[in-house]
Write an enzyme that holds these catalytic residues in place. Structure first.
Site, short mmCIF file in Angstrom:
data_model
loop_
_atom_site.label_atom_id
_atom_site.label_comp_id
_atom_site.label_asym_id
_atom_site.label_seq_id
_atom_site.Cartn_x
_atom_site.Cartn_y
_atom_site.Cartn_z
N LYS A 118 0.81 -1.22 0.00
CA LYS A 118 0.00 0.00 0.00
C LYS A 118 0.85 1.27 0.00
CE LYS A 118 -4.21 -2.14 1.59
NZ LYS A 118 -3.79 -3.55 1.79
C1 LIG Z 1 -4.42 -4.61 1.22
C2 LIG Z 1 -3.65 -5.89 1.12
C3 LIG Z 1 -4.03 -6.92 0.22
C4 LIG Z 1 -5.27 -6.83 -0.63
O1 LIG Z 1 -5.16 -5.89 -1.66
P1 LIG Z 1 -6.46 -5.36 -2.44
O2 LIG Z 1 -6.00 -4.24 -3.30
O3 LIG Z 1 -7.41 -4.92 -1.36
O4 LIG Z 1 -6.99 -6.51 -3.24
C5 LIG Z 1 -3.22 -8.04 0.14
N1 LIG Z 1 -2.11 -8.17 0.90
C6 LIG Z 1 -1.72 -7.22 1.79
C7 LIG Z 1 -0.51 -7.44 2.62
C8 LIG Z 1 -2.47 -6.04 1.92
O5 LIG Z 1 -2.08 -5.09 2.80
#
Ligand SMILES: *Cc1c(COP(=O)(O)O)cnc(C)c1O
Length: 450
Positions: free
Chosen positions: A110
């Protein structure tokens, strides 16, 4: 380039306006009004650094920001990553690669979007001359990434609610140990949904929102999706040419934001063969892509908590394209989903592959990847290792550092994963602002601190 809403009842917005608004006023999600072709640019892009590639890409989507400014924004956004490649591509064998997306400040993917979004907020504050209060709820990764995108930025205060005692201790430390005066980590009693409800109630008070220049940080901002397109292009360009003929990206998925970004890059001309949505036991998307039926169930907490989701908020963007870019059809399907009724969609909608992994399979998978490749993966990444296709180059997106989930990983590998950033956090003072799970308490706190 303008931005339109999936529900068709919002006037065109510029990139800057769409980023500022977050959600479209008609309740839909913003999308670019057309997808530029990138196929003829790939040769030129192959030699660029990660920030330079990101700058070139964003110039196609936000011409109102100058190329020089884009380069400055992307250079800053990716300067705090601890790998010179920003997103290093690791080869496990001739057919299997891992794209490590956890070299940013909070060790999860993120950061790619939220480091940049923090700078776009800062730019907005500077242009408008008014301070901004950023408010969001988190079950872990989004909140810490948002905080680290805004930390120490003049004119921005960030308030993140989370369920007390229900985020991983290291995630709480990432939010509450920054030492920054503009960061407020707010534990509230209850579950994630309670924190989320309070945030929604604050945003429902439009007078309060405009008085305090409140901005929502959540998974649906269009800038986040576009920032995530870049690493698919980056990874494809790093693959040996012999491996490029049939490439499948495998994406551990919760809210569908990450895989949607890859799919958009493919629509723009990135020569990807296929995508696979990898879920944990909360498998609504796996069930959807294998049967065409979208039916919500209760969330079952798993080893991969950032994917414990039953309502994938970015799915509406994919639906928009699958329903022939017809907003009236999107509105109809979204109304059905909101009413909780299962939705059956045409077969062509299910064009993405999918897989699911139980907690027991996640443990076995972490152990076997360690044994076979001497490589440690976290529980989210592990979900991507289900059913790797045989005649295809698989690029598994690694969404978090194994050091963020030491218990499961240590149990599966016998090795305790560590990371200097997390070790340093353990001795820092924790600054939290616990309060009641009510909008009144949170609004009074924001008013006193912004
Ligand atoms: C947010 C997250 C996901 C999921 O990603 P999306 O974009 O919501 O599909 C997967 N793995 C981790 C470690 C995350 O922080």
């Amino acid at each position: 380039m303008n931005y339109i809403s999936t529900r068709g009842q919002t006037s065109p917005h510029t990139f800057t306006q769409a980023v500022e608004a977050g959600l479209a006023p008609d309740g839909g999600l913003f999308l670019p009004d057309h997808l530029p072709s990138i196929a003829d640019k790939l040769d030129h892009w192959a030699s660029l650094s990660y920030p330079a590639l990101a700058s070139e890409f964003f110039q196609l989507f936000a011409p109102e920001i100058s190329p020089e400014e884009w380069t400055s924004l992307t250079t800053h956004a990716y300067s705090r990553f601890d790998s010179p490649d920003v997103a290093p591509l690791r080869k496990l064998n001739d057919r299997t690669f891992v794209l490590e997306l956890w070299h940013g400040p909070t060790l999860a993917f993120k950061d790619f979007a939220l480091q940049l979004l923090g700078l776009l907020y800062k730019r907005q504050v500077k242009q408008k001359g008014t301070a901004l209060a950023v408010l969001g709820a988190t079950s872990g990764d989004t909140g810490s990434a948002a905080i680290h995108g805004c930390v120490g930025q003049d004119g921005i205060q960030i308030f993140i609610l989370y369920p007390q005692g229900r985020v991983a201790p290291l995630q709480e430390r990432q939010m509450a140990c920054t030492g920054a005066a503009n960061v407020f980590a707010i534990p509230v009693p209850g579950f994630f949904d309670d924190a989320q409800r309070v945030v929604k109630e604050c945003f429902a008070d439009t007078y309060f929102v405009s008085r305090h220049h409140l901005s929502a940080v959540n998974s649906i901002n269009i800038a986040r999706v576009l920032a995530q397109c870049v690493y698919y292009i980056w990874a494809w360009l790093r693959l040996p040419s012999a491996a490029r003929s049939k490439v499948e990206f495998v994406v551990p998925t919760g809210n569908f934001g990450n895989v949607l970004a890859g799919w958009l890059a493919q629509q723009m001309g990135l020569p990807v063969h296929s995508f696979r949505v990898a879920t944990n036991q909360n498998d609504i998307l796996h069930r959807f892509f294998s049967t065409g039926e979208y039916r919500q169930e209760d969330v079952q907490p798993s080893h991969a908590p950032s994917m414990d989701i039953q309502a994938a908020s970015n799915f509406e963007r994919y639906l928009y394209y699958m329903l022939g870019q017809q907003p009236d059809k999107v509105r109809e399907v979204m109304a059905q989903m909101k009413a909780g009724s299962p939705v059956q969609l045409p077969r062509s909608v299910s064009a993405i592959r999918s897989s699911r992994m139980s907690d027991a399979e996640i443990e076995r998978c972490i152990a076997s990847v360690w044994k076979d490749h001497h490589y440690v993966i976290d529980p989210h990444t592990a979900c991507g290792f289900a059913d790797l296709a045989q005649d295809t180059t698989s690029v598994v997106l690694s969404t978090a550092s194994p050091a963020k989930f030491p218990d499961v990983v240590t149990q599966a590998t016998g090795q305790e994963p560590t990371h200097p950033t997390l070790e340093a956090l353990k001795s820092l003072p924790l600054a939290t602002h616990p309060m009641a799970a009510t909008a009144d308490a949170v609004k009074a706190f924001i008013a006193a601190h912004s």
